[in-house]
Design a protein around this motif. Structure first.
Motif, PDB file in Angstrom:
ATOM      1  N   LYS A 119       0.693  -1.220  -0.020  1.00 42.76           N
ATOM      2  CA  LYS A 119       0.017  -0.008  -0.062  1.00 42.76           C
ATOM      3  C   LYS A 119       0.808   1.112  -0.034  1.00 42.76           C
ATOM      4  O   LYS A 119       0.699   2.277  -0.719  1.00 42.76           O
ATOM      5  N   ASN A 120       1.923   1.194   0.764  1.00 46.53           N
ATOM      6  CA  ASN A 120       2.819   2.559   0.819  1.00 46.53           C
ATOM      7  C   ASN A 120       3.505   2.603  -0.526  1.00 46.53           C
ATOM      8  O   ASN A 120       3.863   3.838  -1.066  1.00 46.53           O
ATOM      9  N   ALA A 121       3.922   1.425  -1.207  1.00 48.51           N
ATOM     10  CA  ALA A 121       4.180   1.576  -2.660  1.00 48.51           C
ATOM     11  C   ALA A 121       3.451   2.279  -3.678  1.00 48.51           C
ATOM     12  O   ALA A 121       3.879   3.045  -4.222  1.00 48.51           O
ATOM     13  N   ALA A 122       1.974   1.952  -3.478  1.00 49.96           N
ATOM     14  CA  ALA A 122       0.980   2.790  -4.311  1.00 49.96           C
ATOM     15  C   ALA A 122       0.881   3.962  -3.883  1.00 49.96           C
ATOM     16  O   ALA A 122       0.801   4.989  -4.702  1.00 49.96           O
ATOM     17  N   VAL A 123       0.882   4.510  -2.472  1.00 51.72           N
ATOM     18  CA  VAL A 123       0.850   5.770  -2.305  1.00 51.72           C
ATOM     19  C   VAL A 123       2.138   6.586  -2.799  1.00 51.72           C
ATOM     20  O   VAL A 123       1.966   7.897  -3.276  1.00 51.72           O
ATOM     21  N   LEU A 124       3.331   6.191  -2.739  1.00 50.49           N
ATOM     22  CA  LEU A 124       4.479   6.652  -3.157  1.00 50.49           C
ATOM     23  C   LEU A 124       4.273   6.939  -4.635  1.00 50.49           C
ATOM     24  O   LEU A 124       4.650   7.882  -5.332  1.00 50.49           O
ATOM     25  N   ALA A 125       3.802   5.668  -5.323  1.00 50.46           N
ATOM     26  CA  ALA A 125       3.750   5.858  -6.671  1.00 50.46           C
ATOM     27  C   ALA A 125       2.792   7.023  -7.103  1.00 50.46           C
ATOM     28  O   ALA A 125       2.760   7.710  -8.050  1.00 50.46           O
ATOM     29  N   ALA A 126       1.709   7.225  -6.411  1.00 45.75           N
ATOM     30  CA  ALA A 126       0.633   8.115  -6.767  1.00 45.75           C
ATOM     31  C   ALA A 126       1.093   9.529  -6.326  1.00 45.75           C
ATOM     32  O   ALA A 126       1.016  10.410  -7.009  1.00 45.75           O
ATOM     33  N   GLU A 127       1.979   9.668  -5.469  1.00 47.77           N
ATOM     34  CA  GLU A 127       2.564  11.064  -4.970  1.00 47.77           C
ATOM     35  C   GLU A 127       3.624  11.495  -6.253  1.00 47.77           C
ATOM     36  O   GLU A 127       3.752  12.655  -6.587  1.00 47.77           O
ATOM     37  N   MET A 128       4.359  10.197  -6.839  1.00 50.33           N
ATOM     38  CA  MET A 128       5.222  10.781  -7.874  1.00 50.33           C
ATOM     39  C   MET A 128       4.309  10.978  -9.251  1.00 50.33           C
ATOM     40  O   MET A 128       4.764  12.004  -9.962  1.00 50.33           O
ATOM     41  N   ILE A 129       3.295  10.254  -9.306  1.00 49.58           N
ATOM     42  CA  ILE A 129       2.469  10.735 -10.644  1.00 49.58           C
ATOM     43  C   ILE A 129       1.706  11.982 -10.396  1.00 49.58           C
ATOM     44  O   ILE A 129       1.575  12.876 -11.417  1.00 49.58           O
ATOM     45  N   ALA A 130       1.445  12.359  -9.292  1.00 52.05           N
ATOM     46  CA  ALA A 130       0.747  13.601  -8.945  1.00 52.05           C
ATOM     47  C   ALA A 130       1.528  14.823  -9.355  1.00 52.05           C
ATOM     48  O   ALA A 130       0.937  15.799  -9.572  1.00 52.05           O
ATOM     49  N   LEU A 131       2.958  14.725  -9.440  1.00 48.51           N
ATOM     50  CA  LEU A 131       3.712  15.739  -9.849  1.00 48.51           C
ATOM     51  C   LEU A 131       3.427  16.586 -11.272  1.00 48.51           C
ATOM     52  O   LEU A 131       3.544  17.604 -11.674  1.00 48.51           O
ATOM     53  N   CYS A 132       2.885  15.515 -12.171  1.00 51.53           N
ATOM     54  CA  CYS A 132       2.366  15.850 -13.363  1.00 51.53           C
ATOM     55  C   CYS A 132       1.044  15.757 -14.061  1.00 51.53           C
ATOM     56  O   CYS A 132       0.358  15.990 -14.923  1.00 51.53           O
ATOM     57  N   HIS A 133       0.254  15.519 -12.820  1.00 48.87           N
ATOM     58  CA  HIS A 133      -1.370  15.117 -12.694  1.00 48.87           C
ATOM     59  C   HIS A 133      -2.153  15.622 -11.686  1.00 48.87           C
ATOM     60  O   HIS A 133      -2.153  15.142 -10.537  1.00 48.87           O
ATOM     61  N   PRO A 134      -2.600  17.057 -11.841  1.00 53.51           N
ATOM     62  CA  PRO A 134      -3.165  17.697 -10.874  1.00 53.51           C
ATOM     63  C   PRO A 134      -4.469  17.210 -10.321  1.00 53.51           C
ATOM     64  O   PRO A 134      -4.551  17.357  -9.051  1.00 53.51           O
ATOM     65  N   GLU A 135      -5.213  16.180 -10.915  1.00 55.42           N
ATOM     66  CA  GLU A 135      -6.394  15.655 -10.472  1.00 55.42           C
ATOM     67  C   GLU A 135      -6.028  14.650  -9.482  1.00 55.42           C
ATOM     68  O   GLU A 135      -6.618  14.411  -8.461  1.00 55.42           O
ATOM     69  N   ILE A 136      -4.821  14.045  -9.628  1.00 55.28           N
ATOM     70  CA  ILE A 136      -4.248  12.954  -8.733  1.00 55.28           C
ATOM     71  C   ILE A 136      -3.515  13.675  -7.529  1.00 55.28           C
ATOM     72  O   ILE A 136      -3.906  13.421  -6.365  1.00 55.28           O
ATOM     73  N   ALA A 137      -3.055  14.661  -7.806  1.00 60.11           N
ATOM     74  CA  ALA A 137      -2.567  15.710  -6.683  1.00 60.11           C
ATOM     75  C   ALA A 137      -3.504  15.949  -5.855  1.00 60.11           C
ATOM     76  O   ALA A 137      -3.382  15.879  -4.517  1.00 60.11           O
ATOM     77  N   GLN A 138      -4.732  16.538  -6.190  1.00 57.97           N
ATOM     78  CA  GLN A 138      -5.798  16.770  -5.452  1.00 57.97           C
ATOM     79  C   GLN A 138      -6.317  15.580  -4.694  1.00 57.97           C
ATOM     80  O   GLN A 138      -6.592  15.779  -3.385  1.00 57.97           O
ATOM     81  N   LYS A 139      -6.417  14.383  -5.216  1.00 59.99           N
ATOM     82  CA  LYS A 139      -7.019  13.294  -4.581  1.00 59.99           C
ATOM     83  C   LYS A 139      -6.010  12.934  -3.531  1.00 59.99           C
ATOM     84  O   LYS A 139      -6.407  12.413  -2.319  1.00 59.99           O
TER      85      LYS A 139
END
Length: 170
Positions: A119-139
């Protein structure tokens, strides 16, 4: 919709751990793919996967592995994408897998989470992707805010407990 994250495991016996990464990515509505690939039993497929993941739109790879735990490092050696290793508890309570994943040579890093920490790996992946995806950053902001709310609620529940020797009641 193309997957942004690839969740890879050495075998389907790792599914109970790696499912937690898939559950989180699904909850965050982040497109992902999931596959079993073995660094030792299917080395050609692993290399092909790693070399072509970026061209397919993958931005982060989460790779879970136990015992020898070669999979995350082999993928990192053949890809320019960030790889997050998940050591899976097996022999030696997962310490063998964790040490295999974190001891990469210079120039071939693998970010590593705790043992069974998919789960922490997925959270970290989401944080990385959020750098270029504002909708994921908001989530992710909403998710993190929800974590603090859980602690506030937990403390409210604890405050309702009454023990004779609890320092709060003296």
């Amino acid at each position: 919709m193309k997957p942004l994250v690839s969740v890879i495991m050495g075998s389907t016996s790792d599914w109970d751990v790696m499912k937690k990464a898939c559950d989180f990515l699904n909850e965050m509505q982040i497109p992902f793919e999931v596959n079993a690939l073995s660094a030792h039993r299917t080395p050609d497929q692993v290399e092909d996967f790693a070399k072509n993941a970026e061209a397919r739109g993958i931005q982060v790879i989460i790779a879970g592995a136990g015992m020898a735990a070669a999979l995350p490092g082999v993928i990192a050696a053949s890809s320019n994408l960030p790889v997050i290793g998940v050591p899976i508890k097996g022999m030696l309570d997962g310490l063998d897998a964790m040490l295999s994943i974190i001891q990469m040579p210079p120039g071939i890093p693998v970010a590593t989470v705790g043992i069974n920490g998919a789960k922490n790996a997925a959270v970290l992946a989401a944080e990385m992707i959020a750098l270029c995806h504002p909708e994921i950053a908001q989530k992710m902001k909403e998710y993190k805010a929800g974590l603090s709310e859980k602690i506030v609620k937990a403390n409210e529940q604890l405050a309702g407990k009454d023990y004779q020797y609890d320092f709060r009641t003296n």
